[in-house]
Scaffold this motif. Structure first.
Motif, PDB file in Angstrom:
ATOM      1  N   ASP A 192       0.808  -1.288  -0.042  1.00  0.00           N
ATOM      2  CA  ASP A 192      -0.088   0.014   0.128  1.00  0.00           C
ATOM      3  C   ASP A 192       0.873   1.352   0.121  1.00  0.00           C
ATOM      4  N   PRO A 193       0.615   2.131  -0.916  1.00  0.00           N
ATOM      5  CA  PRO A 193       1.368   3.312  -0.907  1.00  0.00           C
ATOM      6  C   PRO A 193       1.467   4.357   0.146  1.00  0.00           C
ATOM      7  N   ILE A 194       0.462   4.327   1.230  1.00  0.00           N
ATOM      8  CA  ILE A 194       0.670   4.910   2.319  1.00  0.00           C
ATOM      9  C   ILE A 194       1.389   4.140   3.381  1.00  0.00           C
ATOM     10  N   ILE A 195       1.673   2.772   3.354  1.00  0.00           N
ATOM     11  CA  ILE A 195       2.412   2.197   4.129  1.00  0.00           C
ATOM     12  C   ILE A 195       4.093   2.357   3.564  1.00  0.00           C
ATOM     13  N   GLN A 196       4.097   2.931   2.237  1.00  0.00           N
ATOM     14  CA  GLN A 196       5.301   2.844   1.685  1.00  0.00           C
ATOM     15  C   GLN A 196       5.816   4.082   2.238  1.00  0.00           C
ATOM     16  N   ARG A 197       5.189   4.960   2.455  1.00  0.00           N
ATOM     17  CA  ARG A 197       5.621   6.413   3.110  1.00  0.00           C
ATOM     18  C   ARG A 197       5.959   6.343   4.208  1.00  0.00           C
ATOM     19  N   LEU A 198       5.291   5.552   5.046  1.00  0.00           N
ATOM     20  CA  LEU A 198       5.642   5.233   6.818  1.00  0.00           C
ATOM     21  C   LEU A 198       6.910   4.744   6.662  1.00  0.00           C
ATOM     22  N   ILE A 199       7.323   3.620   5.753  1.00  0.00           N
ATOM     23  CA  ILE A 199       8.402   2.932   5.877  1.00  0.00           C
ATOM     24  C   ILE A 199       9.646   3.884   5.248  1.00  0.00           C
ATOM     25  N   GLN A 200       9.538   4.459   4.135  1.00  0.00           N
ATOM     26  CA  GLN A 200      10.466   5.299   3.667  1.00  0.00           C
ATOM     27  C   GLN A 200      10.740   6.480   4.660  1.00  0.00           C
ATOM     28  N   GLY A 201       9.860   7.144   5.209  1.00  0.00           N
ATOM     29  CA  GLY A 201      10.278   8.084   6.316  1.00  0.00           C
ATOM     30  C   GLY A 201      11.014   7.539   7.546  1.00  0.00           C
ATOM     31  N   SER A 202      10.529   6.414   8.036  1.00  0.00           N
ATOM     32  CA  SER A 202      11.246   5.641   8.974  1.00  0.00           C
ATOM     33  C   SER A 202      12.842   5.412   8.658  1.00  0.00           C
ATOM     34  N   VAL A 203      12.780   4.890   7.538  1.00  0.00           N
ATOM     35  CA  VAL A 203      14.154   4.675   6.901  1.00  0.00           C
ATOM     36  C   VAL A 203      15.158   5.795   7.093  1.00  0.00           C
ATOM     37  N   ILE A 204      14.628   6.976   6.706  1.00  0.00           N
ATOM     38  CA  ILE A 204      15.377   8.137   6.655  1.00  0.00           C
ATOM     39  C   ILE A 204      15.798   8.465   8.081  1.00  0.00           C
ATOM     40  N   LEU A 205      14.890   8.566   8.824  1.00  0.00           N
ATOM     41  CA  LEU A 205      15.318   8.603  10.435  1.00  0.00           C
ATOM     42  C   LEU A 205      16.506   7.488  10.851  1.00  0.00           C
ATOM     43  N   VAL A 206      16.083   6.586  10.659  1.00  0.00           N
ATOM     44  CA  VAL A 206      17.038   5.473  11.124  1.00  0.00           C
ATOM     45  C   VAL A 206      18.392   5.717  10.316  1.00  0.00           C
ATOM     46  N   ALA A 207      18.637   6.119   9.224  1.00  0.00           N
ATOM     47  CA  ALA A 207      19.878   6.412   8.421  1.00  0.00           C
ATOM     48  C   ALA A 207      20.554   7.539   9.311  1.00  0.00           C
ATOM     49  N   VAL A 208      19.590   8.491   9.357  1.00  0.00           N
ATOM     50  CA  VAL A 208      20.426   9.637  10.021  1.00  0.00           C
ATOM     51  C   VAL A 208      20.832   9.532  11.547  1.00  0.00           C
ATOM     52  N   ALA A 209      19.874   8.627  12.160  1.00  0.00           N
ATOM     53  CA  ALA A 209      20.406   8.627  13.531  1.00  0.00           C
ATOM     54  C   ALA A 209      21.460   7.516  13.465  1.00  0.00           C
ATOM     55  N   ALA A 210      21.502   6.614  12.772  1.00  0.00           N
ATOM     56  CA  ALA A 210      22.582   5.662  12.752  1.00  0.00           C
ATOM     57  C   ALA A 210      24.037   6.440  12.544  1.00  0.00           C
ATOM     58  N   ASP A 211      23.947   7.379  11.540  1.00  0.00           N
ATOM     59  CA  ASP A 211      24.936   8.262  11.164  1.00  0.00           C
ATOM     60  C   ASP A 211      25.492   9.083  12.515  1.00  0.00           C
ATOM     61  N   ASN A 212      24.515   9.619  13.114  1.00  0.00           N
ATOM     62  CA  ASN A 212      24.872  10.654  14.251  1.00  0.00           C
ATOM     63  C   ASN A 212      25.444   9.662  15.522  1.00  0.00           C
ATOM     64  N   TRP A 213      24.927   8.534  15.610  1.00  0.00           N
ATOM     65  CA  TRP A 213      25.553   7.855  16.466  1.00  0.00           C
ATOM     66  C   TRP A 213      26.920   7.406  16.373  1.00  0.00           C
ATOM     67  N   THR A 214      27.031   6.961  15.232  1.00  0.00           N
ATOM     68  CA  THR A 214      28.683   6.607  14.835  1.00  0.00           C
ATOM     69  C   THR A 214      29.564   7.891  14.967  1.00  0.00           C
ATOM     70  N   ARG A 215      28.914   9.009  14.398  1.00  0.00           N
ATOM     71  CA  ARG A 215      29.766  10.170  14.571  1.00  0.00           C
ATOM     72  C   ARG A 215      30.133  10.561  15.891  1.00  0.00           C
ATOM     73  N   SER A 216      29.160  10.718  16.943  1.00  0.00           N
ATOM     74  CA  SER A 216      29.375  10.999  18.173  1.00  0.00           C
ATOM     75  C   SER A 216      30.292   9.899  18.869  1.00  0.00           C
ATOM     76  N   ARG A 217      30.167   8.614  18.351  1.00  0.00           N
ATOM     77  CA  ARG A 217      31.199   7.742  19.021  1.00  0.00           C
ATOM     78  C   ARG A 217      32.630   8.042  18.438  1.00  0.00           C
ATOM     79  N   ARG A 218      32.764   8.663  17.416  1.00  0.00           N
ATOM     80  CA  ARG A 218      34.007   8.679  16.878  1.00  0.00           C
ATOM     81  C   ARG A 218      34.487  10.058  17.577  1.00  0.00           C
ATOM     82  N   SER A 219      33.740  11.023  17.881  1.00  0.00           N
ATOM     83  CA  SER A 219      34.384  12.137  18.472  1.00  0.00           C
ATOM     84  C   SER A 219      34.721  12.055  20.091  1.00  0.00           C
ATOM     85  N   ALA A 220      34.044  10.922  20.525  1.00  0.00           N
ATOM     86  CA  ALA A 220      34.240  10.576  22.053  1.00  0.00           C
ATOM     87  C   ALA A 220      35.725  10.135  22.443  1.00  0.00           C
TER      88      ALA A 220
END
Lengths: 322, 505
Positions: free
Chosen positions: A294-322
């Motif tokens: 369902d295209p509506i579910i597609q959007r939910l997943i797509q948005g969540s994936v972007i959030l997860v990608a950026v969160a994962a990126d932030n997380w590795t970044r903060s660990r690197r500077s620590a």
């Protein structure tokens, strides 16, 4: 010294593996779709995915550069739309495909130049500046097209994007060329080094003799030109051009760049990341369609994936500077 | 002269016992004992890096000690955060104020402790008026904080502390950014706080100010307490002697004699930058190391930045190798053979996410590019290797990511950056800040060898040993002016400090 350097080496190795996260998830998604769908791994489907991503990759390679230089460019959509209109007008007027493409690229470059001047010299925040220039050029688009859809009468003009060599569309080949050019520009040239420096620490770059303003201006110029090329090709693909004030293209491009792992805070990123980011999102959408989600579910997943990608990126970044 | 009878009794408010604090390899405080009496103004004095700010920050919970005990009203306690210290009535007014500039004075004073009626913030005008009346510190409640002068902002910060029922306020260099009239007004405020029973810990390197405002003085040097006692027992000279102490011999390379008369590389005449420094005349000769000494804020870094073209001078002229030199940008300065290692390597030096190689060759990529602008990485690697070897980079390679290097190696990389070129004039601002002892010696060796190769070297340093140990000549700045020149081999710590502090003693 020896125990200390030992742990340092181990830490570096672990982080390097984490740096390639986007590659692993793209490969995993590819394998998953190959196994769950009969259609996915067919030449026709893959060729289609490639062709669909071509315009996004052209604009995305350039936008990667701008993001690394520490700036946003929302006006990619406006450049894209205006370039399609200008291209269509020139084809209908002169019949020259070369002039038409050049016109499209030129209007995109003009938008980019304006952005660059406003951001680098007037020092307006790039997000705001390019939002504003977007509206200006959306208006220009409506004026140029006299508010109507322009149809390209010369049907052969579609060959430019849709013609094939070695089974793949010209648009795809052009995208490959643009990706390679930006990749090399960023990784192998002095200009590329200066882009990383300007985005990573502008004051340090200035004190090392980098012309930061010039670098930023050039990045915007190139992004405008690339978005213009994408727009010209879209005119060729569809044989139409339509004025609008739709931001969806730039957000699709930004999604690919950011999911790929190029930092929105500048100084870090790569064109190959954007390529993987584009294919990851493309495979995802392709998978949704193949599995009839369902295209509506597609959007939910797509948005969540972007959030997860950026969160994962932030997380590795903060660990690197620590 | 602390002549007012202290409102505070001999009762101890807060006490540090055997407190030690390390930053990386450097010991900032070494088993320190300090006792602060309630209702008094207690000054911590010492040269830059003596540990006075660190001690203040430990009292206010900004830093936690590595060892030792903290006693509040005689009971042992520990502050895990500034918040925890504030709950026990201790807070700090930092050098960099932490106000919300777009809000009013009253909003800032009660920020976070607004009294509420349901979800709505209650008008705090009455509370504010009470506070002003109680402590005698006036401020316009509705003024926009961002538009106030620094001195007024400081009052707001103090009112904010008082609104939180602070009984002890640590002030870190409170007058560093004030004019002399404003500083006098602040002293009155501080005295009136003490008269109303508030204890003030006053961290400062302005000795006259300390003598005028403090009841007690603690002198710190190299992280140790030299002595602690009534301010009435001290004068300028005794304070300076206590602060300076005897010279501690650090590991310095032997000073090479200059080949005089060496040609003048840099000559500045009447160099000024409005608001930073004025009328600076200086010369640096080939093969010579000149150090620029003085207190933090005396204009030394600003002079260096103007010479490097990072800021524009507003008056004066310079020559480089006898030719007129007018650097409009660092880019031009670099082209003309000037190099600078900046004061803050994080803010102004490093590209933390890039490799050592890219960091080192950044200003010199022109030497490694083909006609098409491509970087020939082969030649680049060779040069980066040579330069990093020359500065003694250890435990890291040119492929290492800058952020993962130690402070010492990062600093050495910034030196290596300029060794890829052949600068005529080498400027270094606080070259060993945040660097461990071993790396320090390495950096001194580099500076000395640069001079030996015929470069003119100008170093800004707040570390007296460095100023004395490296220099052929010492220039001292105070309040934006050059106030004296000393011979590097003959000068003493006391002479430098007297010039820096402006001793009329």
């Amino acid at each position: 010294m020896s125990p200390g350097s030992g742990t340092a080496v181990r830490r570096v190795r672990r982080l390097r593996a984490a740096d390639f996260g986007i590659v692993w998830v793209t490969v995993a998604l590819f394998v998953l779709l190959s196994r769950t769908s009969d259609v996915f791994l067919t030449a026709a489907n893959l060729r289609n995915v490639l062709d669909q991503q071509a315009l996004l990759l052209i604009a995305g390679s350039a936008l990667t550069l701008t993001l690394i230089s520490g700036h946003f460019d929302i006006s990619v959509s406006a450049s894209h739309i205006n370039a399609a209109i200008v291209t269509a007008l020139i084809v209908n007027e002169s019949g020259s495909a070369v002039a038409a493409i050049a016109g499209g690229v030129a209007i995109g470059a003009a938008v980019g130049l304006l952005n660059g001047v406003v951001v680098a010299w007037v020092r307006i925040n790039s997000f705001i500046a390019t939002l504003a220039t977007s509206f200006v050029f959306y208006g220009v688009g409506f004026l140029l097209s006299e508010r109507s859809i322009i149809r390209i009468s010369d049907r052969d003009f579609s060959q430019l994007a849709r013609g094939r060599s070695a089974g793949v569309t010209n648009a795809t080949w052009i995208a490959v060329a643009v990706v390679v050019v930006f990749w090399v520009l960023l990784e192998r040239t002095r200009f590329g080094r200066h882009v990383f420096a300007a985005g990573g620490n502008p004051e340090a770059a200035r004190l090392a003799g980098v012309r930061v303003e010039g670098i930023v201006l050039t990045s915007f110029l190139l992004t405008g030109a690339a978005a213009g090329l994408a727009g010209a090709l879209s005119a060729s693909k569809t044989l139409t051009a339509q004025p609008s004030d739709d931001f969806s293209f730039v957000f699709a491009v930004l999604t690919a760049v950011i999911v790929g792992g190029t930092s929105i805070s500048g100084g870090e990123g790569a064109v190959w990341r954007t390529v993987f980011g584009a294919f990851f999102t493309a495979f995802m959408l392709n998978g949704f369609n193949l599995h009839q989600i369902d295209p509506i579910i597609q959007r939910l997943i797509q948005g969540s994936v972007i959030l997860v990608a950026v969160a994962a990126d932030n997380w590795t970044r903060s660990r690197r500077s620590a | 002269m602390g002549g007012i009878v202290p409102a505070g009794s001999s009762q101890t408010h807060v006490e540090l016992r055997g407190v030690t604090k390390r930053f990386g390899g450097t010991v900032a405080l070494d088993s320190v004992d300090i006792s602060v009496r309630a209702g008094t103004v207690h000054a911590f004095v010492g040269e830059n890096g003596a540990g006075k700010s660190t001690a203040g920050k430990i009292l206010a919970g900004v830093l936690t000690p590595d060892a030792g005990r903290l006693l509040l009203h005689g009971a042992e306690t520990a502050f895990r955060s500034p918040r925890a210290a504030l709950d026990r009535g201790i807070t700090m007014v930092a050098q960099e104020l932490s106000l919300v500039p777009s809000r009013s004075v009253i909003d800032n004073v009660f920020l976070g402790i607004e009294s509420r009626r349901g979800p709505f913030v209650r008008a705090a005008a009455d509370r504010f008026a009470e506070l002003v009346a109680e402590y005698g510190i006036g401020a316009e409640p509705d003024a926009n904080v961002g538009r106030l002068a620094v001195a007024e902002q400081q009052k707001v910060e103090i009112l904010r502390a008082l609104a939180r029922r602070a009984e002890l306020i640590v002030m870190d260099e409170p007058t560093a950014r004030l004019t002399s009239e404003q500083a006098v007004a602040l002293r009155r405020t501080v005295r009136s706080l003490a008269e109303r029973g508030v204890t003030v810990v006053y961290v400062s390197h302005f000795l006259d100010e300390v003598l005028a405002v403090a009841d007690d003085v603690t002198i710190l040097r190299d992280g140790r307490v030299i002595r602690s006692g009534p301010a009435a027992d001290e004068n300028r000279r005794t304070l300076i002697e206590g602060i300076v102490g005897r010279a501690i011999e650090a590991a310095f390379p032997t000073r090479r004699p200059r080949d005089l008369p060496a040609p003048v590389v840099l000559r500045a005449r009447g160099l000024s930058r409005a608001g930073s420094f004025e009328d600076v005349d200086l010369e640096v000769r080939a093969g010579e190391i000149v150090t620029l000494a003085g207190l933090v804020g005396s204009g030394r870094s600003e002079v260096l930045r103007c010479i490097f073209g990072a800021d524009r001078a507003t008056a004066g002229s310079m020559t480089l190798d006898g030719r007129p030199y007018e650097p409009r940008s660092p880019r031009r300065a670099i082209r003309d053979g000037v190099a600078m290692v900046p004061e803050s390597r994080k803010a102004h030096g490093l590209l933390p996410r890039r490799s050592v190689r890219e960091n080192v060759t950044l200003p010199h990529l022109g030497r490694f590019v083909t006609a098409g602008g491509f970087v020939r990485t082969g030649g680049e690697r060779v040069e980066a290797d040579r330069a990093t070897t020359a500065v003694g980079l250890t435990g890291a390679t040119i492929a290492s990511v800058m952020a993962e290097l130690s402070g010492g190696n990062q600093q050495k990389s910034l030196f290596a950056r300029w060794l890829v070129g052949r600068p005529r004039l080498f400027l270094a601002d606080e070259p060993t800040r945040g660097v461990d002892v071993g790396a320090k010696r390495g950096i001194y060796d580099v500076l000395v060898s640069l001079a030996a190769e015929g470069m003119a070297v100008l170093v800004v340093s707040s570390e007296l040993e460095e100023v004395l140990g490296l220099a052929h000549r010492i220039l001292v700045m105070r309040g934006g002016r050059l106030v004296g020149e000393l011979d590097g081999a003959a000068a003493t710590r006391t002479e430098v400090m007297e010039l820096a502090f402006g001793a009329a003693a």
